[in-house]
Design an enzyme around this catalytic site. Structure first.
Site, short mmCIF file in Angstrom:
data_model
loop_
_atom_site.label_atom_id
_atom_site.label_comp_id
_atom_site.label_asym_id
_atom_site.label_seq_id
_atom_site.Cartn_x
_atom_site.Cartn_y
_atom_site.Cartn_z
N GLY A 1 68.90 63.15 36.48
CA GLY A 1 68.65 64.59 36.55
C GLY A 1 69.07 65.17 37.88
O GLY A 1 69.69 66.25 37.94
N TYR A 2 68.75 64.48 38.96
CA TYR A 2 69.09 64.95 40.29
C TYR A 2 70.61 64.98 40.48
O TYR A 2 71.17 65.95 41.01
CB TYR A 2 68.45 64.03 41.33
CG TYR A 2 68.61 64.46 42.75
CD1 TYR A 2 67.76 65.43 43.30
CD2 TYR A 2 69.58 63.90 43.58
CE1 TYR A 2 67.89 65.82 44.63
CE2 TYR A 2 69.72 64.29 44.90
CZ TYR A 2 68.87 65.25 45.42
OH TYR A 2 69.01 65.64 46.72
N ALA A 3 71.30 63.92 40.02
CA ALA A 3 72.75 63.89 40.15
C ALA A 3 73.39 65.02 39.36
O ALA A 3 74.34 65.66 39.83
CB ALA A 3 73.29 62.53 39.68
N LYS B 1 72.62 68.40 41.24
CA LYS B 1 73.37 68.59 42.48
C LYS B 1 74.87 68.71 42.23
O LYS B 1 75.58 69.41 42.98
CB LYS B 1 73.07 67.44 43.45
CG LYS B 1 71.65 67.46 43.99
CD LYS B 1 71.32 68.76 44.72
CE LYS B 1 69.94 68.72 45.37
NZ LYS B 1 69.63 69.98 46.09
#
Length: 251
Positions: A155-157, A160
């Site tokens: 999710g973070y990748a 971002k």
């Protein structure tokens, strides 16, 4: 102070300002002369970042907002637009770690909302008075994972990577209207978000072995880039994503 980097008389909104990278950015902008509106989930008018900003002789106002709450973010954006800030630092964020095959969908939804969707919702509203007057500085906090995939943080990748695309998309529309949109991509910085990595001896060693500078970053390592992108020194910089990573991406 060199006038190129002088922020005297400017009003800056810094999200995620209570600690870590956001706090360092808020304090750096204040040192350059800006008054600060700090926004975080648990932001107060009397916390440590507020005191640090006021010690620089600048004003500080705190707003407590949950960036997972879309309605609250939109309400905040409308209120801040009425203040017509000169600078918006989109730094609020969260991270959840689990292998992709087991990554809970509710974690995915929350990370995308906080790290990407809320950034657009807030920027859309705060940018309107900037566009009307023909000047403004918008800075997103991207990540090394705007360029890479990471491990156990799908999710973070994704969020971002989305921030990198959003930075370019907004820059394409707004540069000719006097609003600079750029991003800073921090490397491995010693904050709460990286505590799990620093506490894992194997991962920490592998990360340090890849960083030419040979150390974890500190929040204040982002100060110079933040002031540069918020100031007149960057007036011809648009759509850039500037890594501050101790050389990680060049390795």
């Amino acid at each position: 102070m060199n006038r190129l980097f002088d922020l005297t008389g400017r009003l800056a909104v810094v999200t995620g300002a209570r600690r870590g990278i956001g706090r360092a950015m808020a304090e750096a902008l204040a040192a350059a002369g800006a008054d600060i509106i700090g926004v975080s989930t648990h932001q107060r008018d009397d916390d440590e970042v507020a005191a640090a900003v006021r010690d620089q002789g600048r004003s500080f106002e705190g707003y407590a907002v949950d960036f997972a709450d879309r309605d609250a973010v939109v309400e905040l954006g409308a209120e801040l637009a009425g203040r017509a800030p000169d600078i918006l630092i989109n730094n609020a964020g969260t991270i959840e770690r689990a292998p992709a095959a087991q990554h809970p969908l509710q974690w995915w939804d929350r990370v995308i909302e906080v790290d990407l969707s809320s950034q657009f919702a807030l920027t859309q509203l705060v940018a309107r008075p900037m566009l009307d007057r023909g000047s403004g500085k918008i800075v997103f906090t991207a990540s090394l994972l705007s360029f890479q995939g990471g491990i156990n943080v799908p999710g973070y990748a994704a969020a971002k990577s989305g921030i990198a695309g959003l930075t370019r998309a907004l820059a394409n529309e707004w540069a000719a209207r006097g609003v600079n949109v750029n991003a800073i991509a921090p490397g491995y910085i010693a904050t709460d978000n990286t505590a799990a990595l620093r506490d894992d001896p194997g991962r920490s060693r592998a990360i340090l072995d890849r960083i030419p500078a040979g150390r974890w970053g500190r929040g204040d390592d982002l100060a110079g880039a933040a002031v540069f992108l918020a100031s007149s020194a960057s007036d011809y910089v648009s759509g850039a994503i500037i890594p501050v990573d101790g050389g990680w991406l060049g390795r």
